[in-house]
Design an enzyme around this catalytic site. Structure first.
Site, short mmCIF file in Angstrom:
data_model
loop_
_atom_site.label_atom_id
_atom_site.label_comp_id
_atom_site.label_asym_id
_atom_site.label_seq_id
_atom_site.Cartn_x
_atom_site.Cartn_y
_atom_site.Cartn_z
N GLY A 539 0.83 -1.19 0.00
CA GLY A 539 0.00 0.00 0.00
C GLY A 539 0.86 1.23 0.00
O GLY A 539 2.07 1.16 0.22
N VAL A 546 4.08 0.87 2.26
CA VAL A 546 4.14 -0.33 3.08
C VAL A 546 4.48 -1.52 2.19
O VAL A 546 3.86 -1.71 1.14
CB VAL A 546 2.80 -0.60 3.80
CG1 VAL A 546 2.87 -1.93 4.53
CG2 VAL A 546 2.49 0.49 4.79
N ASP A 656 -7.92 8.18 15.78
CA ASP A 656 -8.19 7.90 14.36
C ASP A 656 -8.80 6.50 14.22
O ASP A 656 -8.31 5.68 13.45
CB ASP A 656 -6.90 8.03 13.55
CG ASP A 656 -7.19 8.29 12.08
OD1 ASP A 656 -6.27 8.15 11.27
OD2 ASP A 656 -8.35 8.60 11.75
#
Ligand SMILES: *[C@@H]1O[C@H](CO)[C@@H](O)[C@H](O)[C@H]1NC(C)=O
Ligand SMILES: *[C@@H]1O[C@H](CO)[C@@H](O)[C@H](O)[C@H]1NC(C)=O
Ligand SMILES: *[C@@H]1O[C@H](CO)[C@@H](O)[C@H](O)[C@H]1NC(C)=O
Ligand SMILES: *[C@@H]1O[C@H](CO)[C@@H](O)[C@H](O)[C@H]1NC(C)=O
Ligand SMILES: *[C@@H]1O[C@H](CO)[C@@H](O)[C@H](O)[C@H]1NC(C)=O
Ligand SMILES: *[C@@H]1O[C@H](CO)[C@@H](O)[C@H](O)[C@H]1NC(C)=O
Ligand SMILES: *[C@@H]1O[C@H](CO)[C@@H](O)[C@H](O)[C@H]1NC(C)=O
Ligand SMILES: *[C@@H]1O[C@H](CO)[C@@H](O)[C@H](O)[C@H]1NC(C)=O
Ligand SMILES: *[C@@H]1O[C@H](CO)[C@@H](O)[C@H](O)[C@H]1NC(C)=O
Length: 885
Positions: A539, A546, A656
């Site tokens: 990603g 990543v 978050d």
């Protein structure tokens, strides 16, 4: 052993950069002036610059007024200098700065507290130069309260003509009894003429080019690093010490996607756009509308910025195309609207900049009509004449300046913002606007710039705390990783107890060395990822990539390589390591180690085989999860959050919580990830923390938005949205749906009130949820998203209710009246066994800690991957497709 060295090394790096900055800031050669009012000796601020006291200063002739020291230091202050001392004037006084003629930033620092013998509410004053009113009948206290900040910084740009000095008069408001003036610091930074741009245009009927009067003054209202992180004064390359804030709090409606530049791209400045225009971090990050042309056509990417009415504003849009394949003219072309008027048709960044990676900006001037404070609307929309596959828009940075001379000669001052509502008399209906008027709620017009500064200073607070922690480093042998004084503990101290408790020492014990948080060399990780081969990319997001890696010949790990460019990255890198290394829990993602070689910041996590919860809910080819699986995942995540809120000495607020930050390992155990934004502190459990609003749209606590005060209940709100998302299998925000359905929380609440929620749930769940379970679950979710935080349950209550809901579901399934989905649970008995004392979650944290810690040690995660979460920073972003677009 290696791990404790990390903060030391990073601190050294920071100190080194501070040192070089301090040398560059030699005031004699650059003309930089830093005056710490009310002080008689020199002092250094958080960026390493030396401030001179005003006592005996050549800039303070026949100095009057009282030198005062603030009675207390708010934890949010970036440094003691210049905030902790003030000069108080009960009659007019004029500082006289001998400066080289030309343009300069003038920054005024205010820390409004009750100085000895002076009531904070009596400070009403004006600040003027002989030709210009900068502030009028100004209440620093009221302005700070309106935006829930402890301090204020006002930035002006003035052009001093040759032969004159910059004279600043502080005058108590004459029409109020007992009023006084005060100031904590004055900063002057010379600049070239940065406002004259040949293409500046008026917006609206008068389309004539606008010619900037070089002698006029401006006030900075907003300076936003769009799609990127806040940049603090010392990170502002170019030597102007500007602060850049993240733009997300001002986004209205669909938030688009944020992204950063391709690795193989260098930001190129041209002669038309000198390097000091904006730092590379501003051009290297951006926000666009999203990957789907059809969605982009149906909405405007919109920011709402409150401003003072009755002034002209100069808006500077910073652009740079930073992603392949956008390299040619007429690929991405779009319209810019300001206040619903067309400012620019067919904006094509490549045309303006000359190519990918090249910087440009455009300037527009517009009048803000009205009275008091009004909203400035900025909207982008794709141009239909561009190529349909690129129907999109982009913005990298935005500055908004209030102008003198046009419409308002010799007066830049606005009105004090209205005070925010007290929580007691805040009517529930007041917040019904929720997301729609988010930006309008945030602070006053003038608030914007201060919010932005607070964001930048936030970085420094953490760095400072870190230094303090290091000094009094003292370790305890608490196996939970929580030391006596709440500071992090070197993990080696308890690695022994871990393996003793760990049931699977055979796998984890042999592949990983004794040290739980391990230090990797850059070469290790190059090997693990075949030199960060694109084929291993899992990603990509605003703050790095990543990769899937293999270490110790066979152990799969997720390797997050942070973009080293921004210092905000350093901050969140450290936060994540600090948080994760002291937190070990079955339902929190595990950090294996890190690497900080060669200015690389890399984190290594357990690989999470099943990715994010969201990937199993919608827009996916994955088979749907059964209702029981969903309940178990929610319970796992709730348990992780409950541990954060109550299981450690100082409450940790995740900030978050969303479905992309709940990861699933190969056994479908839910793990909360992404601690880059988390907040902790000794003062956190006592009350709330006032801070810059961060989080993800659709999940953000409306009260947090209104008041910018963070509490655990903000996580509860976000978790409530997650519960609805799990039930309805749709995103928290869907900009393409009819208006009333855009926000999932709003819509689900409406359906719940009308009793039709059962009709809008994920179709695959129809008939599969036990009615009692459904009632319990929806009732819990509804309470979580209550408008006022006091009406929301604690995470412990949520957890208890979800477990109860699961039992209701299980007993119904046992009687066979429901058709159960794919998988039977092996975790039913542990759920009961490990039930926490959720009724009094905050009373006895220590017992909870022990029990949850034990649990975490035995059930150490096998896999983890931080997908969206790789960008603690790209908070508002969605993950980009690995190959960009
Ligand atoms: C700035 O100038 C003053 C004298 O005007 C001097 O005492 C001070 O050390 C200088 N500060 C820095 C950072 O060079
Ligand atoms: C500062 O600059 C002035 C000229 O602008 C020069 O005369 C003076 O010697 C300088 N002082 C120091 C300490 O460098
Ligand atoms: C103080 O300054 C204000 C604003 O500059 C001015 O209106 C006022 O007359 C001054 N008062 C005195 C006593 O000079
Ligand atoms: C100031 O005080 C005087 C007498 O103490 C009073 O007459 C006057 O109304 C007050 N003015 C204001 C603006 O409060
Ligand atoms: C400052 O103003 C003067 C006119 O008063 C103008 O000639 C000069 O270029 C300006 N300087 C800058 C840096 O804008
Ligand atoms: C840079 O990398 C992107 C993928 O990230 C690739 O599409 C592009 O062709 C590369 N460009 C150059 C000039 O190497
Ligand atoms: C722009 O249009 C929107 C929706 O039509 C409206 O709500 C808003 O007030 C307008 N903004 C301005 C500044 O006129
Ligand atoms: C975008 O904003 C413009 C200007 O306010 C407006 O005319 C247009 O209808 C908006 N488009 C959408 C899809 O909201
Ligand atoms: C400046 O403008 C403010 C409002 O914007 C007004 O209250 C004030 O009286 C003005 N001051 C002067 C000196 O014109």
């Amino acid at each position: 052993m290696a791990f404790p060295a990390l903060p030391v090394t990073l601190t050294c790096l920071i100190l080194l950069s501070l040192l070089s900055l301090a040398m560059a800031a030699d005031n004699n050669s650059t003309g930089l002036i830093l005056v710490n009012c009310g002080a008689s000796v020199q002092g250094d601020d958080d960026s390493g610059r030396t401030w001179d006291g005003d006592t005996g200063s050549k800039f303070a002739p026949s100095l009057k007024g009282v030198a005062a020291t603030a009675p207390n230091q708010d934890p949010s202050l970036p440094s003691t200098v210049p905030f902790m001392t003030a000069r108080i004037f009960t009659s007019n006084y004029t500082y006289s700065f001998s400066v080289k003629p030309g343009r300069m930033f003038l920054r005024l620092y205010f820390y409004p507290v009750a100085y000895p013998n002076y009531a904070v509410s009596d400070a009403f004053f004006s600040v003027t130069t002989p030709k210009l009113v900068l502030l009028n009948d100004f209440s620093a206290s009221q302005t700070a309260q309106a935006i829930t900040s402890a301090f204020l910084v006002r930035e002006f740009s003035v052009n001093v003509s040759s032969g004159s000095s910059l004279d600043l008069t502080f005058a108590p408001s004459a029409h109020r009894n007992g009023s006084y003036a005060f100031v904590n610091g004055i900063e002057i930074v010379p600049t070239p003429d940065i406002f004259t741009a040949p293409d500046t245009r008026n917006v609206g009927d008068n389309t004539a080019p606008f010619s900037f009067d070089t002698s006029s003054s401006l006030q900075t209202m907003y300076r936003l690093n769009v799609g990127g992180q806040a940049i603090s004064p010392k990170g502002d390359l170019g030597g102007f010490y500007r602060s850049w804030a993240n733009d997300a709090p001002y986004i209205a409606g669909g938030s688009g996607v944020t992204f950063s530049k391709d690795d193989n791209l260098t930001i190129t400045y041209t002669s038309k756009v000198p390097k000091y225009t904006a730092p590379p971090d501003v051009y290297g990050t951006a926000r666009s509308m999203g990957p789907t042309a059809q969605i982009n056509l149906n909405y405007n990417l919109t920011w709402i910025l409150p401003v003072d009415a009755g002034f002209f504003y100069l808006l500077r849009f910073h652009f740079c195309e930073i992603q392949y394949p956008i390299i040619k003219i007429n690929q991405r072309s779009f319209f810019i609207y300001i206040n619903n008027q067309t400012a620019q048709e067919q904006m094509d960044v490549i045309v303006w900049s000359g190519g990918i990676g090249r910087t440009t900006y455009t300037d527009y001037v517009i009048m803000a009509a009205g009275f008091g404070q009004v909203d400035m609307w900025i909207a982008l929309h794709p141009d239909l004449s561009s190529r349909p596959e690129y129907f999109d828009a982009i913005l990298n940075g935005l500055e908004v300046f209030k102008l003198q001379n046009y419409g308002s000669p010799n007066n830049l001052s606005g009105l004090n913002p209205p005070l925010p509502q007290k929580p007691a008399d805040a009517s529930p209906s007041a917040a019904s606007g929720k997301m729609k008027s988010v930006a309008a709620i945030i602070g006053g017009a003038v608030g914007g710039f201060i919010v932005l500064l607070a964001a930048c200073f936030g970085v420094c607070i953490i760095c400072k705390r870190k230094n303090k922690k290091k000094k009094k480093k003292k370790t305890s042998k608490d196996p939970g990783g929580k030391s006596e004084d709440g500071h992090w503990t070197p993990l080696t101290e308890y690695s022994g107890s871990r393996s003793a408790m760990s049931g699977n020492t055979a796998t984890t014990g042999s592949t990983l060395p004794s040290n739980l948080c391990r230090h990797f060399t850059f070469a290790d990780l190059q090997t693990a990822t075949k030199n960060f081969d694109q084929a291993f990319l899992l990603g990509k997001g605003g703050f790095g990539n990543v990769y899937l890696g293999e270490i110790d010949s066979g152990t799969k790990v997720a390797i997050k390589r942070c973009n080293p460019m921004s210092e905000q990255g350093v901050h969140e890198f450290q936060t994540e390591i600090e948080m994760l290394s002291k937190l070990r829990h079955r339902h929190l993602v595990s950090l294996i180690g890190y690497c900080e070689d060669k200015s690389e910041m890399i984190l290594v996590y357990d690989y999470m085989a099943h990715g994010t919860l969201r990937e199993h809910l919608y827009n996916t080819k994955n088979p749907p999860l059964s209702w029981k699986q969903r309940l178990e995942i929610c319970i796992g995540a709730a348990r992780g959050l409950y541990y954060l809120h109550t299981g450690v000495k100082h409450t940790i607020i995740h900030r978050d919580v969303k479905t992309t930050n709940i990861l699933l390992d190969d056994k479908w155990v839910a793990k909360v990830s992404d601690f880059g934004l988390s907040k902790t502190g000794p003062n956190m459990d006592a009350t709330h923390v006032s801070t810059v609003v961060k989080g993800s749209f659709g999940y953000l606590d409306p009260e947090y938005f209104r008041r910018q005060q963070l509490s655990e209940k903000s996580d509860v709100y976000s978790f409530g949205v997650v519960l609805f998302e799990v039930l309805c299998a749709r995103p928290a925000l869907s900009p393409t749906l009819p208006k009333e359905q855009i926000s999932l929380a709003d819509w689900a609440l409406r359906c719940q009130k009308q009793g039709v929620l059962g009709q809008v749930i994920d179709p695959v769940l129809q008939g599969k949820i036990a009615p009692q379970c459904f009632l319990k679950f929806t009732d819990t979710a509804e309470k979580c998203v209550a408008d006022r935080s006091v009406d929301r349950p604690s995470m412990g209550d949520v957890l208890w209710n979800l477990e109860f809901a699961l039992q209701l579901q299980e007993s119904e399934e046992d009687t066979g009246s429901l058709t159960e989905g794919t998988r039977s649970s092996s975790g039913a008995s542990p759920l009961v066994m490990t039930r926490l004392q959720s009724d009094e979650p905050s009373t006895d944290a220590s017992t909870t800690t022990t029990s949850t810690t034990t649990m975490s040690m035995t059930g150490r995660s096998i896999a983890s991957m931080d997908s969206d979460g790789l960008t603690p920073s790209a908070v508002f972003s969605q993950i980009m497709h690995p190959d960009g677009r």
